[in-house]
Design a protein around this motif. Structure first.
Motif, PDB file in Angstrom:
ATOM      1  N   PHE A  10      30.090  -6.938 -24.836  1.00 42.95           N
ATOM      2  CA  PHE A  10      29.326  -7.402 -24.243  1.00 42.95           C
ATOM      3  C   PHE A  10      27.682  -6.656 -24.368  1.00 42.95           C
ATOM      4  N   LEU A  11      26.834  -7.757 -24.452  1.00 45.33           N
ATOM      5  CA  LEU A  11      25.675  -7.431 -24.776  1.00 45.33           C
ATOM      6  C   LEU A  11      24.657  -6.327 -23.582  1.00 45.33           C
ATOM      7  N   CYS A  12      24.834  -5.357 -24.123  1.00 42.93           N
ATOM      8  CA  CYS A  12      23.840  -4.355 -23.414  1.00 42.93           C
ATOM      9  C   CYS A  12      22.693  -4.203 -23.760  1.00 42.93           C
ATOM     10  N   TYR A  13      22.333  -4.859 -22.416  1.00 41.97           N
ATOM     11  CA  TYR A  13      20.607  -4.441 -22.804  1.00 41.97           C
ATOM     12  C   TYR A  13      20.126  -3.760 -21.839  1.00 41.97           C
TER      13      TYR A  13
ATOM     14  N   GLN B 243      25.743  -2.239 -32.956  1.00 38.85           N
ATOM     15  CA  GLN B 243      24.231  -2.289 -33.333  1.00 38.85           C
ATOM     16  C   GLN B 243      24.448  -3.344 -34.217  1.00 38.85           C
ATOM     17  N   SER B 244      23.457  -4.450 -33.802  1.00 41.95           N
ATOM     18  CA  SER B 244      22.672  -5.041 -34.917  1.00 41.95           C
ATOM     19  C   SER B 244      22.687  -4.738 -36.555  1.00 41.95           C
TER      20      SER B 244
ATOM     21  N   TYR C 283      22.499  -3.437 -27.711  1.00 39.26           N
ATOM     22  CA  TYR C 283      23.553  -2.765 -28.844  1.00 39.26           C
ATOM     23  C   TYR C 283      24.395  -3.711 -27.651  1.00 39.26           C
ATOM     24  N   PHE C 284      25.937  -3.551 -28.658  1.00 39.98           N
ATOM     25  CA  PHE C 284      27.050  -4.173 -28.012  1.00 39.98           C
ATOM     26  C   PHE C 284      27.309  -3.343 -27.603  1.00 39.98           C
TER      27      PHE C 284
ATOM     28  N   PHE D  17      25.499  -8.566 -20.445  1.00 35.80           N
ATOM     29  CA  PHE D  17      25.616 -10.020 -20.904  1.00 35.80           C
ATOM     30  C   PHE D  17      26.494 -10.584 -21.763  1.00 35.80           C
ATOM     31  N   GLU D  18      27.057 -11.886 -21.491  1.00 40.13           N
ATOM     32  CA  GLU D  18      28.369 -12.138 -22.844  1.00 40.13           C
ATOM     33  C   GLU D  18      27.252 -13.298 -23.318  1.00 40.13           C
TER      34      GLU D  18
END
Lengths: 473, 122
Positions: free
Chosen positions: A3-6, A37-38, A48-49, A72-73
């Motif tokens: 998941f995207l961790c915002y 992380q990208s 972060y992911f 987020f997906e």
């Protein structure tokens, strides 16, 4: 499942430990978290992911988090809107179709990090997504599915973070958002009874999360004051207990409707199971009391805004070693005087008490103040019963920080450890005046914080101070 | 002060070896409803000194706490209710805790026990 961790862009150093603690709270011991992380993102960037076992777990974590914006997906990612389109189109239809059906309702949210987009700009971005086959109806108030476009700028508009190499645009489906209304609900400005060092609601909630507070657990604060930390623990469902050496604060407050009890009543939380006037230096626990608390959360008095006190009083102040007696006829209603309590001794007593009274796996969460250059793990207090879980620095001024330490009790409080603690306790007692003198002259934090400025202490580059400060910014 | 707190406290005057359990001097008791929380009761049960809890309950007029207990009773709803009531709903608002060895009186006012020692007791 990635998941995207915002994150929210605040208290930068506290964000990942909070998510890790909440993962442990909901997943238990076996929580194995993976972060990604990208490469072009800064360490303090809010993106972060995270790998979590399910959407439900992600939602549970989000609902209790204070510093997360949401999970987020991710459906697509790119540096430009063309790249984003290619990325979304390359995602298999199987993943997308269930959320684009005719009978569904949806909404698209446009979010930008480090800049503001006008309504026209937002609409433009939403309409540009027409290549996604949304079949459902738009519902802005209560949609089944929410999609987010999250845009960041590559150059200097980056909320105080060093400029990223390039702009990035993410499109994703909302899994769960944090509930920041809780922070507003517990804001100190709405609290009926406050003291000068009441803990800010956001940080108190964060501390309760670090301590894994939940229903059925017992949480103790040995420096309870007006109860601001315990209110947060009670919000998380834990039973609470507090002690303080200042009896006026816990017994009287500012009247019958403005005291520690009323702070809990105000939010319809169960009041503490016990408030005790006690001294952490000479604690009144029965000798065979061990492993009773599930967590100990506190903000020890460290002598900048409020100093600690301990029993013993005048005889220690004057360095009198002879027996000091109070006449029999004066005993009733005698108000014992107290002596200053150095930070070193206070921390020793806190760690010893926590090592003894926490259950195995229980957590000690407290603020540890330190000069800016002594916040590394090597400088922190240590104890054989505890393993350090997290050290989150919050910079308070150019001179000092406070570090939120999260420690977990990982081994038993043995007789050898107890005997060592008793010896150190006696050393502190025997050398009280000397240690106090020494701490006043050079070591005390008060001295470090309030010493007149000179060349050595001049704040470098104070004018260009970024709006957000983390360890690495 | 509830009996849970009483169960954890002892007289800690220097040299005192039998400071637990403190006896309770009642001036005013109060009963306040508390949320029934079986998880918490099961968590706290093994941590109590049961005899001291039982004796303290009797001394303030709560006679339905059994003297002998075992963990299987935690499945019994009726027992949990009585346990809950004695542990969390009855408050000593005004009174004192008395050291069994020295007779030192620790006052309890507005529900807060004052365990701070005098200078010559540390």
């Amino acid at each position: 499942m990635w998941f995207l961790c915002y994150f929210l862009h605040r208290l930068l150093d506290y964000r990942k430990p909070e998510i890790e603690s909440l993962a442990k709270l909901f997943l238990g011991e076996n929580a194995e978290l993976k972060w990604k992380q990208s490469p072009h993102h800064h360490e303090d960037s809010p993106f972060y992911f995270i790998d979590l076992p399910s959407e439900d777990v992600a939602r549970q974590i989000a609902s209790r988090s204070v510093l997360l914006k949401g999970f987020f997906e991710v459906w697509g990612e790119g540096r430009t809107y063309d790249e984003l389109k290619a990325s979304i189109e390359s995602l298999s239809d199987e993943k997308k179709a269930p959320f684009l059906t005719e009978d569904s309702t949806f909404k698209i949210v446009v979010d930008a990090f480090g800049k503001v987009l006008s309504l026209d700009e937002q609409n433009e971005r939403i309409h540009a997504l027409s290549y996604i086959p949304f079949m459902g109806a738009v519902n802005l108030k209560n949609p089944q599915h929410k999609f987010w476009i999250i845009e960041t700028e590559g150059n200097d508009f980056n909320n105080g973070l060093p400029p990223a190499d390039n702009r990035s645009i993410i499109f994703g489906r909302e899994i769960g958002l944090s509930n920041r209304k809780v922070v507003v609900k517990y804001e100190l400005s709405r609290r009926s009874y406050l003291g000068p060092t009441a803990m800010d609601a956001e940080v108190a909630l964060l501390m309760a999360n670090q301590a894994l507070a939940k229903p059925g657990k017992l949480v103790y604060d040995p420096f309870v004051g007006t109860g601001s930390i315990l209110v947060a623990a009670a919000h998380c469902g834990a039973m609470t207990m507090g002690a303080d050496i200042d009896i006026r604060v816990i017994r009287d407050g500012k009247g019958p409707d403005r005291n520690v009890w009323s702070n809990f009543k105000q939010y319809e939380l169960p009041s503490p199971v016990g408030l005790i006037r006690a001294d952490n230096n000479v604690p009144p626990w029965r000798p065979n009391l061990f492993e009773v608390y599930d967590a100990i959360i506190c903000d020890p008095p460290y002598g900048v805004r409020a100093g600690g006190r301990k029993s013993g009083g005048r005889k220690m102040l004057q360095g009198i070693r002879d027996p000091y007696t109070i006449q029999e006829n004066m005993r009733k209603d005698h108000i014992p005087s107290t002596a200053p309590y150095t930070l070193a001794e206070c921390l020793h007593d806190l760690l010893d008490m926590a090592a003894r009274l926490l259950v195995i796996g229980g957590r000690l969460v407290f603020f540890y103040p330190a000069p800016r250059d002594e916040c590394g793990d090597d400088f922190l207090p240590k104890h054989p019963c505890f393993t350090l879980i997290a050290n989150s620095e919050q910079i308070l001024s150019s001179r000092y920080s406070r570090c939120l330490l999260t420690m977990e009790k990982t081994s038993k409080y043995t007789e050898i450890i107890a005997a060592t603690a008793r010896r150190v306790h006696q050393e502190f007692k025997d050398n009280h005046s000397e240690m106090l003198q020494e701490s006043r002259e050079n070591g005390s934090l008060h001295h470090i914080v309030f010493a007149p400025s000179n060349e050595a202490h001049r704040l470098e580059g104070s004018e260009s101070r970024p709006r957000y400060r983390g360890k690495y910014v | 002060m509830r009996l849970l707190t009483h169960n954890m406290l002892s007289c800690n005057i220097k040299g005192v070896t039998k400071g637990f359990p403190l006896s309770i001097e009642v001036q005013r008791l109060d009963t306040k409803d508390a949320d029934f929380n079986p998880d918490f009761l099961r968590n706290i049960f093994p941590k109590l000194e049961w005899k001291a809890f039982h004796d303290a309950a009797v001394s303030i007029g709560l006679n339905d706490i059994p003297e002998q207990v075992d963990p299987t009773m935690l499945e019994d709803h009726e027992f949990l209710q009585k346990f809950h009531h004695a542990l969390l709903e009855v408050h000593l608002e005004e009174g004192a805790l008395i050291c069994p060895e020295t007779g030192r009186r620790f006052p309890v006012t507005k529900g807060v026990p004052n365990m701070l020692l005098h200078e010559d007791e540390v």
